[in-house]
Design a protein around this motif. Structure first.
Motif, PDB file in Angstrom:
ATOM      1  N   SER A 115      -3.362   2.703  18.121  1.00 47.58           N
ATOM      2  CA  SER A 115      -2.331   1.677  17.845  1.00 47.58           C
ATOM      3  C   SER A 115      -2.490   1.113  16.446  1.00 47.58           C
ATOM      4  CB  SER A 115      -2.445   0.517  18.840  1.00 47.58           C
ATOM      5  OG  SER A 115      -1.933   0.864  20.079  1.00 47.58           O
ATOM      6  N   ALA A 116      -3.742   0.910  16.044  1.00 46.32           N
ATOM      7  CA  ALA A 116      -4.010   0.381  14.699  1.00 46.32           C
ATOM      8  C   ALA A 116      -3.516   1.365  13.634  1.00 46.32           C
ATOM      9  CB  ALA A 116      -5.498   0.102  14.524  1.00 46.32           C
ATOM     10  N   PHE A 117      -3.695   2.682  13.899  1.00 49.76           N
ATOM     11  CA  PHE A 117      -3.230   3.697  12.943  1.00 49.76           C
ATOM     12  C   PHE A 117      -1.693   3.646  12.819  1.00 49.76           C
ATOM     13  CE2 PHE A 117      -7.025   6.692  14.114  1.00 49.76           C
ATOM     14  CZ  PHE A 117      -7.886   5.936  13.348  1.00 49.76           C
TER      15      PHE A 117
ATOM     16  N   ALA B 146       4.787  -5.279   1.239  1.00 47.44           N
ATOM     17  CA  ALA B 146       4.498  -6.717   1.331  1.00 47.44           C
ATOM     18  C   ALA B 146       5.707  -7.522   1.797  1.00 47.44           C
ATOM     19  CB  ALA B 146       4.021  -7.227  -0.024  1.00 47.44           C
TER      20      ALA B 146
ATOM     21  N   MET C  73       0.826  -1.205   0.000  1.00 47.75           N
ATOM     22  CA  MET C  73       0.000   0.000   0.000  1.00 47.75           C
ATOM     23  C   MET C  73       0.864   1.259   0.000  1.00 47.75           C
ATOM     24  SD  MET C  73      -3.091  -0.690  -0.247  1.00 47.75           S
ATOM     25  CE  MET C  73      -3.964   0.796   0.266  1.00 47.75           C
TER      26      MET C  73
ATOM     27  N   ALA D 131       0.230   1.091  13.480  1.00 52.44           N
ATOM     28  CA  ALA D 131       0.589  -0.149  12.773  1.00 52.44           C
ATOM     29  C   ALA D 131       0.399   0.018  11.270  1.00 52.44           C
ATOM     30  CB  ALA D 131      -0.247  -1.317  13.298  1.00 52.44           C
ATOM     31  N   GLN D 132      -0.682   0.701  10.871  1.00 53.04           N
ATOM     32  CA  GLN D 132      -0.926   0.911   9.434  1.00 53.04           C
ATOM     33  C   GLN D 132       0.170   1.774   8.805  1.00 53.04           C
ATOM     34  OE1 GLN D 132      -4.725   2.642   8.334  1.00 53.04           O
ATOM     35  NE2 GLN D 132      -4.083   2.820   6.189  1.00 53.04           N
TER      36      GLN D 132
ATOM     37  N   PHE E 254       4.860  -9.749  17.633  1.00 53.37           N
ATOM     38  CA  PHE E 254       4.168 -10.509  16.585  1.00 53.37           C
ATOM     39  C   PHE E 254       5.119 -11.584  16.071  1.00 53.37           C
ATOM     40  CE2 PHE E 254       2.797  -6.008  16.370  1.00 53.37           C
ATOM     41  CZ  PHE E 254       1.455  -6.164  16.688  1.00 53.37           C
TER      42      PHE E 254
ATOM     43  N   ASP F  53      -8.201   0.739   7.003  1.00 52.60           N
ATOM     44  CA  ASP F  53      -6.992   0.257   6.320  1.00 52.60           C
ATOM     45  C   ASP F  53      -7.408  -0.562   5.098  1.00 52.60           C
ATOM     46  OD1 ASP F  53      -4.590  -0.841   5.492  1.00 52.60           O
ATOM     47  OD2 ASP F  53      -3.843  -1.145   7.530  1.00 52.60           O
TER      48      ASP F  53
ATOM     49  N   LYS G 153      -4.967  10.566   9.906  1.00 45.27           N
ATOM     50  CA  LYS G 153      -6.279   9.964  10.140  1.00 45.27           C
ATOM     51  C   LYS G 153      -7.173  11.002  10.789  1.00 45.27           C
ATOM     52  CE  LYS G 153      -5.705   5.510   9.140  1.00 45.27           C
ATOM     53  NZ  LYS G 153      -6.639   4.685   8.378  1.00 45.27           N
TER      54      LYS G 153
ATOM     55  N   TYR H  37       3.224  -5.062  21.980  1.00 44.63           N
ATOM     56  CA  TYR H  37       2.942  -6.277  21.223  1.00 44.63           C
ATOM     57  C   TYR H  37       4.230  -6.913  20.707  1.00 44.63           C
ATOM     58  CZ  TYR H  37      -1.863  -4.503  20.519  1.00 44.63           C
ATOM     59  OH  TYR H  37      -3.149  -4.051  20.688  1.00 44.63           O
TER      60      TYR H  37
ATOM     61  N   THR I  72      -3.190  -5.377  14.903  1.00 46.43           N
ATOM     62  CA  THR I  72      -3.945  -5.147  16.145  1.00 46.43           C
ATOM     63  C   THR I  72      -5.325  -5.816  16.139  1.00 46.43           C
ATOM     64  OG1 THR I  72      -4.885  -3.034  15.434  1.00 46.43           O
ATOM     65  CG2 THR I  72      -2.753  -2.949  16.561  1.00 46.43           C
TER      66      THR I  72
ATOM     67  N   MET J  80       5.692  -3.776  18.628  1.00 42.24           N
ATOM     68  CA  MET J  80       5.186  -2.400  18.699  1.00 42.24           C
ATOM     69  C   MET J  80       4.738  -2.123  20.120  1.00 42.24           C
ATOM     70  SD  MET J  80       2.149  -0.693  16.426  1.00 42.24           S
ATOM     71  CE  MET J  80       0.781  -1.473  17.238  1.00 42.24           C
TER      72      MET J  80
ATOM     73  N   THR K  41       3.047  -0.665   8.329  1.00 41.35           N
ATOM     74  CA  THR K  41       2.865  -1.693   7.293  1.00 41.35           C
ATOM     75  C   THR K  41       2.751  -1.055   5.901  1.00 41.35           C
ATOM     76  OG1 THR K  41       0.517  -1.803   7.857  1.00 41.35           O
ATOM     77  CG2 THR K  41       1.944  -3.480   8.816  1.00 41.35           C
ATOM     78  N   ASP K  42       2.186   0.163   5.829  1.00 39.13           N
ATOM     79  CA  ASP K  42       2.184   0.891   4.544  1.00 39.13           C
ATOM     80  C   ASP K  42       3.625   1.147   4.089  1.00 39.13           C
ATOM     81  OD1 ASP K  42      -0.563   0.996   4.410  1.00 39.13           O
ATOM     82  OD2 ASP K  42      -0.729   3.153   4.790  1.00 39.13           O
TER      83      ASP K  42
ATOM     84  N   GLY L 204       7.959  -6.650   3.996  1.00 37.86           N
ATOM     85  CA  GLY L 204       8.341  -6.382   5.380  1.00 37.86           C
ATOM     86  C   GLY L 204       7.375  -7.024   6.353  1.00 37.86           C
ATOM     87  N   ARG L 205       7.799  -7.140   7.596  1.00 40.61           N
ATOM     88  CA  ARG L 205       6.930  -7.663   8.658  1.00 40.61           C
ATOM     89  C   ARG L 205       7.070  -6.786   9.900  1.00 40.61           C
ATOM     90  NH1 ARG L 205       5.218  -9.965   4.924  1.00 40.61           N
ATOM     91  NH2 ARG L 205       5.007 -12.204   4.548  1.00 40.61           N
ATOM     92  N   LEU L 206       5.928  -6.528  10.535  1.00 41.64           N
ATOM     93  CA  LEU L 206       5.952  -5.832  11.825  1.00 41.64           C
ATOM     94  C   LEU L 206       6.277  -6.876  12.892  1.00 41.64           C
ATOM     95  CD1 LEU L 206       5.433  -3.266  13.513  1.00 41.64           C
ATOM     96  CD2 LEU L 206       2.997  -3.830  13.474  1.00 41.64           C
ATOM     97  N   VAL L 207       7.323  -6.631  13.656  1.00 40.80           N
ATOM     98  CA  VAL L 207       7.819  -7.617  14.625  1.00 40.80           C
ATOM     99  C   VAL L 207       7.363  -7.270  16.051  1.00 40.80           C
ATOM    100  CG1 VAL L 207       9.951  -8.504  15.689  1.00 40.80           C
ATOM    101  CG2 VAL L 207       9.813  -8.214  13.199  1.00 40.80           C
TER     102      VAL L 207
END
Lengths: 148, 147
Positions: free
Chosen positions: A66-68, A79, A1, A70-71, B91, B37, A23, B89, B61, A86, A74-75, A81-84
Protein backbone atom coordinates in the motif's frame (compact mmCIF):
# COMPACT_ATOMS: atom_id res chain seq x y z
CA UNK A 1 9.46 13.93 -6.57
CA UNK A 2 7.65 13.24 -9.84
CA UNK A 3 10.02 13.14 -12.76
CA UNK A 4 7.31 14.12 -15.22
CA UNK A 5 4.99 17.11 -15.12
CA UNK A 6 2.43 17.06 -12.27
CA UNK A 7 -1.11 16.57 -13.55
CA UNK A 8 -3.73 19.33 -13.44
CA UNK A 9 -7.47 18.81 -13.69
CA UNK A 10 -7.89 20.59 -17.03
CA UNK A 11 -5.28 18.46 -18.75
CA UNK A 12 -5.63 15.03 -17.16
CA UNK A 13 -7.52 12.55 -19.34
CA UNK A 14 -9.60 9.51 -18.49
CA UNK A 15 -7.61 6.46 -19.55
CA UNK A 16 -4.29 8.18 -18.96
CA UNK A 17 -1.65 6.03 -17.23
CA UNK A 18 -0.12 7.03 -13.91
CA UNK A 19 3.71 6.89 -14.25
CA UNK A 20 4.62 3.43 -12.91
CA UNK A 21 6.87 2.89 -9.88
CA UNK A 22 9.12 -0.14 -9.56
CA UNK A 23 10.13 -1.59 -6.20
CA UNK A 24 12.23 -4.59 -5.29
CA UNK A 25 11.70 -5.23 -1.58
CA UNK A 26 14.33 -7.45 0.04
CA UNK A 27 14.30 -9.10 3.47
CA UNK A 28 16.18 -6.12 4.90
CA UNK A 29 13.39 -3.79 3.79
CA UNK A 30 10.79 -6.09 5.38
CA UNK A 31 12.64 -5.91 8.69
CA UNK A 32 12.91 -2.12 8.41
CA UNK A 33 9.20 -1.94 7.65
CA UNK A 34 8.32 -4.26 10.55
CA UNK A 35 10.19 -1.95 12.93
CA UNK A 36 8.91 1.32 11.47
CA UNK A 37 5.29 0.18 11.38
CA UNK A 38 5.37 -1.77 14.65
CA UNK A 39 4.12 -4.89 12.82
CA UNK A 40 5.75 -7.99 14.26
CA UNK A 41 3.68 -10.67 12.55
CA UNK A 42 6.34 -13.37 12.09
CA UNK A 43 5.52 -14.46 8.52
CA UNK A 44 7.32 -11.27 7.44
CA UNK A 45 10.70 -12.12 9.02
CA UNK A 46 10.80 -15.71 10.29
CA UNK A 47 11.17 -18.18 7.42
CA UNK A 48 10.24 -21.19 9.59
CA UNK A 49 6.95 -19.59 10.57
CA UNK A 50 6.29 -18.51 6.97
CA UNK A 51 6.96 -21.97 5.48
CA UNK A 52 4.90 -23.69 8.23
CA UNK A 53 2.02 -21.44 7.09
CA UNK A 54 2.50 -22.71 3.52
CA UNK A 55 4.48 -19.82 2.04
CA UNK A 56 7.71 -20.47 0.16
CA UNK A 57 9.54 -17.80 2.15
CA UNK A 58 8.77 -14.77 4.26
CA UNK A 59 6.14 -12.60 2.57
CA UNK A 60 5.95 -8.89 1.79
CA UNK A 61 3.68 -6.92 4.16
CA UNK A 62 0.47 -5.95 2.42
CA UNK A 63 0.73 -2.54 4.05
CA UNK A 64 4.19 -2.04 2.52
CA UNK A 65 2.60 -2.65 -0.89
CA UNK A 66 0.00 0.00 0.00
CA UNK A 67 2.86 2.35 0.82
CA UNK A 68 4.39 1.67 -2.62
CA UNK A 69 1.08 2.46 -4.36
CA UNK A 70 0.71 5.64 -2.29
CA UNK A 71 4.25 6.66 -3.30
CA UNK A 72 3.44 6.13 -6.98
CA UNK A 73 0.46 8.46 -6.57
CA UNK A 74 2.22 11.15 -4.53
CA UNK A 75 5.22 11.08 -6.92
CA UNK A 76 2.74 11.64 -9.76
CA UNK A 77 0.62 14.43 -8.26
CA UNK A 78 3.57 16.35 -6.81
CA UNK A 79 3.51 18.99 -4.08
CA UNK A 80 0.30 20.65 -5.28
CA UNK A 81 -1.73 17.43 -5.23
CA UNK A 82 -3.22 15.55 -2.29
CA UNK A 83 -4.07 11.88 -1.87
CA UNK A 84 -7.71 11.82 -0.75
CA UNK A 85 -8.58 8.11 -0.60
CA UNK A 86 -7.02 4.76 -1.39
CA UNK A 87 -8.26 1.21 -1.25
CA UNK A 88 -5.99 -1.81 -1.72
CA UNK A 89 -6.73 -5.58 -1.60
CA UNK A 90 -4.00 -8.12 -0.99
CA UNK A 91 -5.20 -10.87 -3.33
CA UNK A 92 -1.86 -12.50 -4.01
CA UNK A 93 1.20 -13.08 -1.86
CA UNK A 94 4.41 -11.29 -2.87
CA UNK A 95 7.89 -12.45 -1.92
CA UNK A 96 11.06 -10.44 -1.27
CA UNK A 97 13.46 -10.38 -4.21
CA UNK A 98 10.67 -10.10 -6.78
CA UNK A 99 10.25 -6.91 -8.78
CA UNK A 100 6.92 -5.27 -8.01
CA UNK A 101 5.58 -2.71 -10.44
CA UNK A 102 2.96 -0.24 -9.23
CA UNK A 103 0.65 0.98 -11.97
CA UNK A 104 -2.43 3.13 -12.29
CA UNK A 105 -4.91 4.54 -14.76
CA UNK A 106 -7.32 7.48 -14.56
CA UNK A 107 -10.94 6.27 -14.51
CA UNK A 108 -12.89 9.49 -13.85
CA UNK A 109 -12.66 13.23 -13.21
CA UNK A 110 -15.16 15.01 -10.98
CA UNK A 111 -15.62 18.16 -8.94
CA UNK A 112 -16.56 18.01 -5.27
CA UNK A 113 -17.18 21.53 -3.98
CA UNK A 114 -13.97 23.40 -4.73
CA UNK A 115 -11.92 20.23 -5.10
CA UNK A 116 -10.86 18.77 -8.43
CA UNK A 117 -10.86 15.03 -7.96
CA UNK A 118 -9.31 12.38 -10.16
CA UNK A 119 -10.26 8.73 -9.61
CA UNK A 120 -7.80 6.00 -10.58
CA UNK A 121 -7.58 2.27 -10.60
CA UNK A 122 -4.25 1.19 -9.17
CA UNK A 123 -2.50 -2.14 -8.90
CA UNK A 124 0.76 -3.98 -8.35
CA UNK A 125 2.08 -6.57 -10.79
CA UNK A 126 4.65 -9.13 -9.68
CA UNK A 127 7.66 -10.08 -11.79
CA UNK A 128 5.54 -12.59 -13.74
CA UNK A 129 3.09 -9.83 -14.67
CA UNK A 130 0.32 -11.11 -12.38
CA UNK A 131 -1.79 -8.55 -10.53
CA UNK A 132 -1.36 -9.39 -6.83
CA UNK A 133 -2.64 -6.16 -5.37
CA UNK A 134 -5.58 -4.36 -7.02
CA UNK A 135 -7.06 -1.16 -5.69
CA UNK A 136 -8.37 2.29 -6.41
CA UNK A 137 -7.55 5.79 -5.34
CA UNK A 138 -8.74 9.37 -5.49
CA UNK A 139 -6.42 12.36 -5.70
CA UNK A 140 -7.13 16.10 -5.62
CA UNK A 141 -5.18 18.19 -8.11
CA UNK A 142 -5.06 21.90 -9.04
CA UNK A 143 -7.41 23.07 -11.80
CA UNK A 144 -4.45 24.15 -13.87
CA UNK A 145 -0.73 24.59 -13.44
CA UNK A 146 0.13 28.30 -13.19
CA UNK A 147 2.33 29.35 -16.09
CA UNK A 148 5.75 30.48 -14.88
CA UNK B 1 -19.45 -25.85 11.77
CA UNK B 2 -19.58 -22.04 11.92
CA UNK B 3 -16.71 -20.45 13.81
CA UNK B 4 -18.45 -17.16 14.50
CA UNK B 5 -20.12 -17.19 17.90
CA UNK B 6 -22.60 -14.84 19.57
CA UNK B 7 -19.77 -13.94 21.94
CA UNK B 8 -17.78 -12.68 18.91
CA UNK B 9 -20.77 -10.82 17.47
CA UNK B 10 -21.28 -9.04 20.80
CA UNK B 11 -17.91 -7.31 20.23
CA UNK B 12 -19.03 -5.56 17.03
CA UNK B 13 -19.10 -1.75 17.37
CA UNK B 14 -17.20 -1.66 20.66
CA UNK B 15 -14.43 0.96 20.64
CA UNK B 16 -10.91 0.07 21.71
CA UNK B 17 -9.27 1.99 24.56
CA UNK B 18 -8.21 5.31 22.91
CA UNK B 19 -4.48 5.83 22.56
CA UNK B 20 -2.81 9.16 21.76
CA UNK B 21 0.42 9.40 19.79
CA UNK B 22 2.67 12.38 19.34
CA UNK B 23 3.75 12.39 15.70
CA UNK B 24 7.55 12.49 15.85
CA UNK B 25 9.92 13.65 13.13
CA UNK B 26 12.27 10.76 13.78
CA UNK B 27 9.47 8.22 13.44
CA UNK B 28 8.31 9.82 10.18
CA UNK B 29 11.83 9.77 8.71
CA UNK B 30 12.35 6.18 9.82
CA UNK B 31 9.05 5.13 8.24
CA UNK B 32 9.84 6.97 4.99
CA UNK B 33 13.25 5.25 4.83
CA UNK B 34 11.62 1.88 5.50
CA UNK B 35 9.19 2.25 2.59
CA UNK B 36 11.98 3.61 0.39
CA UNK B 37 10.37 7.00 -0.25
CA UNK B 38 12.93 9.81 -0.53
CA UNK B 39 10.33 12.57 -1.01
CA UNK B 40 11.90 15.52 0.89
CA UNK B 41 8.57 16.52 2.50
CA UNK B 42 8.98 13.45 4.75
CA UNK B 43 12.57 14.31 5.67
CA UNK B 44 13.11 18.07 5.58
CA UNK B 45 11.14 20.90 7.26
CA UNK B 46 11.92 23.49 4.58
CA UNK B 47 10.88 21.16 1.77
CA UNK B 48 7.63 20.36 3.60
CA UNK B 49 6.88 24.06 4.17
CA UNK B 50 7.66 24.74 0.52
CA UNK B 51 4.98 22.20 -0.37
CA UNK B 52 2.42 23.96 1.81
CA UNK B 53 2.66 21.96 5.05
CA UNK B 54 3.40 23.32 8.54
CA UNK B 55 6.39 21.00 8.87
CA UNK B 56 7.56 17.50 8.06
CA UNK B 57 4.53 15.53 6.95
CA UNK B 58 3.91 11.82 7.45
CA UNK B 59 3.56 9.54 4.38
CA UNK B 60 -0.10 8.53 3.91
CA UNK B 61 0.31 4.98 5.22
CA UNK B 62 2.29 6.14 8.27
CA UNK B 63 -1.10 5.56 9.92
CA UNK B 64 -0.13 1.88 10.07
CA UNK B 65 2.46 2.68 12.74
CA UNK B 66 -0.21 4.25 15.00
CA UNK B 67 -1.39 0.95 16.40
CA UNK B 68 -4.78 1.07 18.15
CA UNK B 69 -4.99 0.36 21.87
CA UNK B 70 -6.28 -2.86 23.38
CA UNK B 71 -9.82 -4.11 22.93
CA UNK B 72 -11.87 -3.75 26.13
CA UNK B 73 -12.86 -7.39 25.76
CA UNK B 74 -10.26 -9.46 23.89
CA UNK B 75 -11.57 -11.15 20.74
CA UNK B 76 -11.79 -14.93 21.35
CA UNK B 77 -9.56 -15.80 18.39
CA UNK B 78 -10.07 -19.38 17.19
CA UNK B 79 -7.12 -19.42 14.73
CA UNK B 80 -3.40 -18.75 14.91
CA UNK B 81 -2.56 -18.00 11.28
CA UNK B 82 -3.07 -14.48 10.05
CA UNK B 83 -3.16 -12.61 6.74
CA UNK B 84 -3.84 -8.97 5.96
CA UNK B 85 -6.79 -8.74 3.54
CA UNK B 86 -6.43 -5.10 2.62
CA UNK B 87 -7.20 -1.56 3.66
CA UNK B 88 -9.37 1.31 2.61
CA UNK B 89 -8.17 4.76 3.62
CA UNK B 90 -9.65 8.23 3.59
CA UNK B 91 -7.22 11.06 4.22
CA UNK B 92 -8.90 14.23 5.47
CA UNK B 93 -5.99 16.12 7.01
CA UNK B 94 -2.26 15.46 6.78
CA UNK B 95 -0.33 14.34 9.89
CA UNK B 96 2.43 16.83 10.65
CA UNK B 97 5.33 16.34 13.05
CA UNK B 98 4.23 17.62 16.46
CA UNK B 99 0.56 16.70 15.94
CA UNK B 100 -1.16 14.61 18.57
CA UNK B 101 -3.35 11.90 17.12
CA UNK B 102 -5.86 9.82 19.04
CA UNK B 103 -6.57 6.39 17.60
CA UNK B 104 -9.75 4.40 18.21
CA UNK B 105 -10.63 1.17 16.46
CA UNK B 106 -13.79 -0.91 16.39
CA UNK B 107 -14.84 -4.15 14.82
CA UNK B 108 -17.52 -3.34 12.24
CA UNK B 109 -17.98 -6.58 10.30
CA UNK B 110 -17.38 -10.26 10.93
CA UNK B 111 -17.82 -13.02 8.36
CA UNK B 112 -16.39 -16.39 7.43
CA UNK B 113 -15.64 -18.09 4.14
CA UNK B 114 -14.54 -21.52 3.04
CA UNK B 115 -11.43 -21.31 0.89
CA UNK B 116 -8.23 -22.96 -0.14
CA UNK B 117 -6.96 -22.48 3.40
CA UNK B 118 -10.04 -24.02 5.03
CA UNK B 119 -12.36 -21.87 7.11
CA UNK B 120 -11.23 -18.26 7.07
CA UNK B 121 -12.48 -15.67 9.52
CA UNK B 122 -12.66 -12.08 8.25
CA UNK B 123 -12.64 -9.20 10.70
CA UNK B 124 -13.22 -5.74 9.33
CA UNK B 125 -12.15 -2.95 11.66
CA UNK B 126 -12.66 0.75 11.29
CA UNK B 127 -9.87 2.83 12.76
CA UNK B 128 -10.37 6.56 13.27
CA UNK B 129 -7.46 8.97 13.67
CA UNK B 130 -8.42 12.27 15.31
CA UNK B 131 -5.97 15.15 15.59
CA UNK B 132 -5.39 17.56 18.47
CA UNK B 133 -7.98 19.94 16.99
CA UNK B 134 -10.67 17.31 17.45
CA UNK B 135 -10.94 16.81 13.69
CA UNK B 136 -10.89 13.48 11.94
CA UNK B 137 -7.53 13.33 10.13
CA UNK B 138 -8.02 9.92 8.54
CA UNK B 139 -9.98 6.68 8.62
CA UNK B 140 -8.76 3.20 7.82
CA UNK B 141 -11.05 0.23 7.21
CA UNK B 142 -8.86 -2.82 7.44
CA UNK B 143 -9.60 -6.51 6.91
CA UNK B 144 -7.75 -9.18 8.91
CA UNK B 145 -8.06 -12.81 7.86
CA UNK B 146 -7.30 -15.63 10.28
CA UNK B 147 -7.41 -19.33 9.46
Amino acid sequence: MGKGRAPCFDDVEVGEAVPPLQKRPDTRQLVMYAGASDDYVQIHYDKDVATAAGHRSVIVHGALKSAFIAQMLTDWIGAAGRLVAMEVSYRGIDYPGDTLTCRGRVTAKRRDGDRNLVDCEVWIENGAGQVTTPGKATVAVPARIPRG
Amino acid sequence: MPVITSEMRALIHLDTVPVTYEIEKGAIRKFARAIGDANPIYHDDDAARGAGYRGIVAPPTFLRSLVPGPERTPFPEPFDRILDGGSQYTFDEPLIAGDRVTVVSKLVELFEKQGRLGTMLFKVREIRYQNQHGRLAATQRTTTITY
